[in-house]
Motif scaffolding. Structure first.
Motif, short mmCIF file in Angstrom:
data_model
loop_
_atom_site.label_atom_id
_atom_site.label_comp_id
_atom_site.label_asym_id
_atom_site.label_seq_id
_atom_site.Cartn_x
_atom_site.Cartn_y
_atom_site.Cartn_z
N UNK A 95 0.74 -1.13 0.06
CA UNK A 95 0.05 -0.10 0.16
C UNK A 95 0.79 1.35 0.05
N UNK A 96 1.85 1.29 0.88
CA UNK A 96 2.75 2.29 0.89
C UNK A 96 3.44 2.63 -0.39
N UNK A 97 4.06 1.59 -1.02
CA UNK A 97 4.90 1.63 -2.32
C UNK A 97 3.89 2.11 -3.23
N UNK A 98 2.90 1.56 -3.29
CA UNK A 98 1.87 1.77 -4.44
C UNK A 98 0.96 2.91 -4.42
N UNK A 99 0.44 3.02 -3.38
CA UNK A 99 -0.61 4.19 -3.27
C UNK A 99 0.03 5.59 -2.45
N UNK A 100 1.07 5.31 -2.04
CA UNK A 100 1.63 6.62 -1.18
C UNK A 100 2.96 6.97 -1.91
#
Length: 358
Positions: A95-100
DNA sequence: AATGCGGGGGT
DNA sequence: ACCCCAGCATT
């Protein structure tokens, strides 16, 4: 804001007497702090230490972790327990890598929104990585505050959690929240210990309500009682043409996401003679030609809520039987890349425990 | 509000 | 045997 006497004494103890090294101490990379805190949930520092170092070595950045194969990450987590932590770790890394765009969230509300991050972990990350004024409330903090302030509200009640969280934030050193949070946990772990607390040399002795009342060893209070149950798991280690039948546990149950062999769960103990094994294979898998290799002695594993007992029945068959939903045949040389529960690894790693050979 | 999730270590 | 551990998600 004026500091309480408790806070002043704790911070002074931290400066002059606290010497507790840990690989993540002083770390400011939120990714590494997050990783260490997930590993340390319900886990002692000593037990988590090596896992942290191996994770950082294998996955130096959140992008590295996000890009990893599930099985490789679970294999690295193998043996640490509470495997949903690992599942949520992967979910949040991706989530952090892709969305943030790889940018770790930097507010309490955004941090606590990550999968696997609750009030404790969010406060730890917020204070250690971003110097935000949120008090951690973990097992150490419950114990220290209950004793020093003489609080007998149950720490596993909603009322208790609210009361202790409020007090924790009241005595937090808001000028240096990270250092304070580290200090109170170190104090709880080394001085105000669950058993044999070091009251005789404690700098807080004169202001500790529990010490004055002689109730140190009665605090903190818990009200819930643990219930345990027994289960019997009989594992059939079925080999065919250099492959072994395995299954990834997905049910709402223990060892979720780990692998196991073909399993028969029973409510009571069962005997496995050669005849019974052959009958079972005929009935369950419609396999009549079974070479029984070995039947292990009874094995046990104590979990927090369950006592697992069982045996391992090793067999070889000549032809792969009907398709088994949710099971897969894995090359024997690849078995070691899968993460298994300790109950199964005990069997795999101890050849002498194979029991009766046939 | 209650329940369940692992494995290691201490008493 | 029993308790605790840098708790959390689910129901």
């Amino acid at each position: 804001m004026q500091q309480s006497a408790f806070t002043k004494k704790l911070m002074h103890w931290n400066e002059v007497d606290n010497n507790r090294p840990m690989p993540w101490k002083g770390e400011t990379d939120p990714y590494k702090i997050w990783l260490s805190e997930i590993i340390l949930q319900q886990t002692q520092v000593k037990q988590g230490w090596g896992y942290y170092e191996r994770f950082i070595s294998n996955f130096p950045t959140v992008q590295d972790l996000a890009a990893a194969k599930d099985e490789a990450v679970f294999k690295l987590w193998e043996g640490l327990g509470y495997y949903n932590r690992c599942k949520n770790l992967l979910t949040s890394a991706r989530f952090i890598t892709k969305e943030l765009n790889g940018k770790f969230p930097n507010t309490y509300d955004d941090i606590v929104g990550l999968k696997g991050v609750g009030p404790y972990t969010a406060a730890a990350i917020a204070s250690f990585a971003f110097n935000l004024p949120y008090a951690v409330v973990d097992g150490n903090v419950f114990r220290v505050l209950a004793r020093v302030f003489g609080i007998d509200t149950a720490i596993d009640s909603t009322k208790g959690k609210q009361q202790f969280t409020k007090l924790a934030n009241k005595v937090l050193d808001t000028n240096q929240p990270g250092i304070y949070n580290q200090a109170i946990m170190d104090f709880g772990a080394t001085m105000c210990k669950p058993f044999a607390p070091q009251c005789h040399i404690c700098p807080l002795q004169s202001t500790c309500v529990g010490y004055q009342k002689g109730s140190v060893n009665l605090l903190p209070i818990k009200e819930k009682v643990l219930t345990k149950k027994s289960r019997w798991l009989y594992y059939f280690v079925i080999e065919c043409g250099g492959k072994t039948l395995v299954h990834k546990r997905t049910a709402n149950d223990i060892w979720q996401s780990l692998y196991e062999f073909y399993v028969l769960e029973a409510n009571e103990q069962q005997d496995w003679t050669k005849t019974q094994v052959q009958q079972w294979f005929q009935q369950q898998l419609n396999v009549s030609d079974v070479a029984l290799i070995s039947v292990s002695p009874l094995q046990k594993q104590q979990l927090t809520h369950q006592l697992i007992k069982g045996q391992f029945i090793s067999v070889k068959i000549d032809a792969i039987p009907k398709t088994l939903a949710h099971y897969e045949w894995v090359n024997n040389s690849d078995i070691h890349t899968l993460a298994f529960p300790k109950f199964i690894n005990q069997y795999l790693e101890t050849p002498t425990a194979q029991g009766q050979l046939f």
